[in-house]
Design a protein around this motif. Structure first.
Motif, short mmCIF file in Angstrom:
data_model
loop_
_atom_site.label_atom_id
_atom_site.label_comp_id
_atom_site.label_asym_id
_atom_site.label_seq_id
_atom_site.Cartn_x
_atom_site.Cartn_y
_atom_site.Cartn_z
N TYR A 68 0.85 -1.20 0.00
CA TYR A 68 0.00 0.00 0.00
C TYR A 68 0.88 1.25 0.00
O TYR A 68 1.69 1.44 0.91
N MET A 69 0.70 2.12 -0.99
CA MET A 69 1.51 3.35 -1.07
C MET A 69 0.93 4.48 -0.21
O MET A 69 1.65 5.41 0.15
N ASP A 70 -0.38 4.41 0.08
CA ASP A 70 -1.02 5.39 0.96
C ASP A 70 -0.87 6.82 0.44
O ASP A 70 -0.65 7.76 1.20
N THR A 71 -1.01 7.02 -0.87
CA THR A 71 -0.79 8.35 -1.44
C THR A 71 -1.98 9.29 -1.30
O THR A 71 -1.87 10.46 -1.66
N GLN A 78 9.05 14.27 -1.63
CA GLN A 78 9.90 13.69 -0.59
C GLN A 78 9.38 12.34 -0.14
O GLN A 78 10.14 11.38 0.05
N TYR A 79 8.05 12.25 0.01
CA TYR A 79 7.43 10.99 0.43
C TYR A 79 7.66 9.90 -0.63
O TYR A 79 8.01 8.76 -0.31
N LEU A 80 7.52 10.26 -1.92
CA LEU A 80 7.74 9.29 -2.99
C LEU A 80 9.21 8.86 -3.05
O LEU A 80 9.51 7.69 -3.32
N ASN A 81 10.12 9.81 -2.77
CA ASN A 81 11.54 9.45 -2.72
C ASN A 81 11.81 8.45 -1.60
O ASN A 81 12.60 7.50 -1.76
N ASN A 82 11.14 8.67 -0.46
CA ASN A 82 11.31 7.74 0.67
C ASN A 82 10.78 6.35 0.31
O ASN A 82 11.39 5.33 0.66
#
Length: 847
Positions: A68-71, A78-82
């Motif tokens: 689950y990516m929880d986008t 930054q969240y996508l990089n993490n």
């Protein structure tokens, strides 16, 4: 060749010689499901269930990991990089056969980072809103399903239901999905710009938006697109925002997603997550079976369906009868209808299941024709495991979340166990009727105020007795059975009566066995052995077989007679037996349900056991094993019996005689009816026809004229009539006799008929008076037709064909809404003008 090679070949030969072709277990497909959102989000949960449903039906083992990516809650770079860093570490040693990605965030993430993390693993996407073919032009391992919404379809339907609409207020958020939807709705708004005003309702938070919807004008509707996050970063569950809006909005709300249905939208042309998942899973199976992703076209066509909430339709006084064809309707609960859920243990098209349902419907429909059936199939033969049942429960609970059932029917053990285990699938007081249940049920363990039904008891003893009778030299019965729920119940029930044959017959069970082992055993049966086939739809290695497949395999590998307990085996290789049929199960349960529908409390409808089965045999099998017909019970049903005209007449003499008499009666009745119709037609024709001329008479004339006047009023059409009176008819009658006078009348009539158009009518009012009706015609046009008639008469008179002169006076009238608007006025005005013409004619003749 050295020793190592010899040992290797020997080892391979031994290994392959022991391979069980039926028990061979394929390596499970290893699949990653990358979900853009979070666990519990209905849209992507439905996609997942659609994926699982397709893979379950593929009969190939599989393993699905979910990420689950929880986008919805976080979508920053930054969240996508993490996530990229986490997934790179987490999946560095992963080896998936395929990845399924749902929605834009997962799709876009895999387009940019997928190869770095997962290498060249094939990827199937679904639920993607922002798609362009150029996005995957250089990504040959990608294919999938584009999520297309038909916003125009929803708006067009909404405007039909609300024709006075001038303004459509629409609600949408600024999420990735929301922005994608805005791109879709902008051209739609342009298309309606000349007739409809579109206004986006916005605010710094959702509370402000809802407030603006409390008092919308009566000539408006609301289009709810998507709303998960407001501008203050408050998050809403899939049903939360629409529920709040519905409870505060004074106008009907339409939508584009099926997960909003049942939570406040009236309906629309809706997108389904389940459908997206099924389509993606089918593409995934193609790839896993060897098709290159680049050869599988991305699905971009419309996959939406019309769906509506009956309660909200009713709230706004909209009729469900005017909905588009094949629309889905939830919450339909007419006061006159009785809603029944039928849950079958097995799959659609199984003869046993279809027979049960047919018996149920035949009996129940005889009491009421206002019953609405909802039908689902568990396919428990293919999927007996508890994990699948949990998926099924989750799916059915969402499917029937807002449905209220007046009664539930289950067929066979799996469905009964399922509905009693997951009891909250229906309300606590919903009655449950079951049939086809083999397991012994202790009535004291059930709520008999709510549950009753029919326990399936097979007549093992009658079948075994007939086997003894037909094959007195055979003293051993090979019992073929599986370890399914049905199979276990079969064995328990059979073992209860085996002691009765202790000194007569030996029984050997073949149940913990693979199909190829079973077939080898069947090939080597002794002369004293015969087969009793109970149920063999799953072998020890979990290979699945239909009833027909297992019987055909067994019968093709043995010369021993085979007997059974169910009639769906008959005709595929068994001799027969005392057989049970699904129709009788359904019919008996239907009668029990009828008692309940007619007012009997369930507590007064006790659990029953099925009645004695019927002897049924296959004539071809009786012949094969030299079983004389005198041994067959007289009451037995026999199939595949060769046709004999003598036997047929003997057996059916009474019926044949009755049919012959019935045919004679029908022939006589048909002749009488045909004659009566002919006479009636003649009478009607005579009643409307002038006897002398064959044209319409006065009565028919007024009927036609009244119809034409009504047509004029409704369609603003022209209508002209001409009143004609034959000149000098009395003189002809007096000087030449009435026969010549009649010839004058018929001659004038003939000229009229030949010169008027197909749409015109000529009528004889009586004596020398005629009326010509000219529909869709003004006076000037009618005058031209009369000129043709007069020219024809002039030619006849010049030819001296008759001893008399053909001549008539005439006058016109034209329909007018104010002055000449009914049949009487039309005739009166035309008669007046005809009389004026008659005076002119007389004046000319005097000179």
């Amino acid at each position: 060749m050295n020793k190592i090679k010899l040992y290797t070949i020997f080892f391979l030969l031994v290994m392959f010689s022991n391979i069980n072709i039926f028990a061979a277990q394929d390596e499970p497909y290893k699949i990653l499901y990358l979900n853009s959102y979070h666990n519990g989000y209905t849209w992507s949960d439905e996609i997942y269930f659609g994926i699982v449903t397709v893979f379950e039906s593929s009969n190939h083992p599989y393993e699905i990991d979910i990420e689950y990516m929880d986008t919805q809650r976080s979508m920053s770079q930054q969240y996508l990089n993490n996530l990229n860093e986490i997934y790179t570490y987490k999946y560095k040693n992963a080896n998936y056969d395929l990845i399924i990605a749902s929605d834009d965030a997962a799709y876009n993430f895999l387009r940019t980072e997928g190869e770095q993390i997962f290498g060249l693993t094939p990827i199937v996407f679904c639920g993607v809103n922002s798609f362009n073919e150029s996005d995957i032009k250089d990504l040959p391992r990608f294919t999938g399903v584009v999520e297309t919404y038909d916003i125009s379809g929803t708006i067009e339907l909404a405007l039909k239901q609300n024709p006075k609409t001038k303004t459509i207020y629409y609600i949408n958020d600024d999420s990735l999905t929301g922005k994608s939807i805005m791109k879709e709705i902008e051209p739609v708004i342009d298309n309606y710009s000349d007739e409809i005003n579109f206004i986006r309702i916005d605010g710094k938070n959702y509370h402000e938006i809802v407030e603006k919807c409390e008092n919308l004008p009566s000539d408006s509707i609301v289009l709810f697109l998507i709303y998960f996050t407001d501008r203050l970063n408050n998050h809403f569950a899939y049903d939360e925002a629409i529920n709040i809006l519905y409870n505060n909005c004074n106008r009907p709300i339409y939508g584009i997603w099926d997960f909003h249905l049942g939570h406040g939208i009236l309906g629309g042309k809706l997108v389904s997550g389940l459908n997206q998942g099924e389509l993606a899973a089918n593409q995934a199976l193609e790839i896993l079976n060897g098709t290159n992703p680049i050869d599988i076209e991305v699905i971009t066509e419309d996959t939406t369906t019309y769906s509506f909430d009956y309660n909200i339709l009713k709230k706004y006084n909209l009729s469900s009868e005017d909905l588009p064809k094949d629309s889905k309707l939830i919450n339909f609960d007419s006061e006159d209808s009785f809603n029944i859920l039928i849950l079958h243990s097995y799959n659609r098209n199984l003869e046993w299941t279809e027979d049960i349902e047919r018996g149920l419907r035949d009996k129940i429909s005889s009491v009421s024709d206002n019953i609405v059936f909802s039908i689902d199939y568990m396919d428990a033969k293919q999927h007996p495991d508890k994990k699948y049942q949990m998926y099924l429960y989750d799916f059915l609970s969402k499917k029937y979340f807002l449905n209220t059932f007046d009664l539930v029917i289950t067929s066979d053990d799996a469905a009964f166990n399922f509905i009693t285990t997951y009891s909250n699938l229906v309300s606590d007081d919903t009655p449950i009727f079951f049939c086809g249940v083999n397991n012994k049920i202790a009535p004291n363990t059930l709520d008999t105020n709510r549950i009753t039904g029919l326990i399936e008891t097979n007549d093992y003893k009658s079948t075994i007795d007939i086997m003894k009778k037909f094959h007195p030299k055979k003293d051993k019965i090979i019992v073929i059975n599986d370890n399914t729920i049905t199979g276990k119940a079969n064995r328990i029930n059979l073992e209860e009566i085996i002691p009765e044959y202790e000194n007569e017959l030996e029984f050997e069970f073949l149940d913990e066995i693979n199909m190829n082992e079973l077939l080898k055993r069947c090939e080597n049966l002794s002369d004293n052995e015969m087969i009793l086939l109970l149920s063999f739809t799953k072998d020890r290695s979990f290979n699945d077989f239909t009833y027909e497949e297992s019987l055909r395999l067994i019968s093709s590998h043995t010369d021993a007679p085979i007997y059974g307990l169910w009639n769906f085996y008959l005709g595929d290789g068994i001799v027969g037996g005392s057989l049970k049929n699904g129709y009788s199960q359904g019919a008996v349960l239907g009668e029990m349900i009828n008692s309940y529908l007619l007012g009997t409390p369930i507590s007064d409808i006790p659990i029953q056991t099925s009645k004695k089965d019927e002897y049924q045999f296959d004539y071809q099998q009786l012949e094969k094993f030299n079983i004389p017909m005198k041994l067959v019970p007289k009451e037995a049903t026999i199939i595949n019996k060769p046709f004999s005209i003598v036997n047929f007449v003997k057996t059916n003499f009474i019926y044949i005689l009755g049919i012959i008499l019935l045919l004679l009666i029908i022939i006589l009745m048909y002749r009488n009816i045909t004659l009566s119709k002919k006479l009636l037609k003649q009478e009607k024709s005579q009643a409307r026809t002038d006897k002398l001329t064959g044209i319409l008479n006065r009565r028919a004339c007024f009927e036609v004229l009244d119809e034409q006047v009504e047509y004029c009023k409704e369609n603003k059409s022209d209508l002209t009539v001409c009143f004609a009176d034959i000149n000098q008819l009395k003189n002809v009658n007096d000087n030449y006799g009435h026969e010549v006078g009649d010839l004058l009348i018929k001659s004038i009539t003939e000229v009229f008929i030949k010169n008027i158009r197909e749409i015109d009518y000529v009528c004889r009012l009586g004596g020398d008076e005629f009326l010509v009706i000219f529909p869709k015609t003004n006076i000037h046009q009618a005058q031209k037709i009369l000129d043709q008639i007069n020219n024809q008469i002039r030619k006849i008179n010049q030819s001296n064909k008759y001893t008399f002169v053909l001549s008539f006076s005439y006058g016109f009238s034209q329909y007018d809404d104010e002055k000449c608007n009914n049949s009487s006025k039309l005739i009166s005005v035309a008669d007046k003008h005809m009389y004026e013409d008659k005076i002119k004619y007389r004046g000319k003749n005097k000179r």
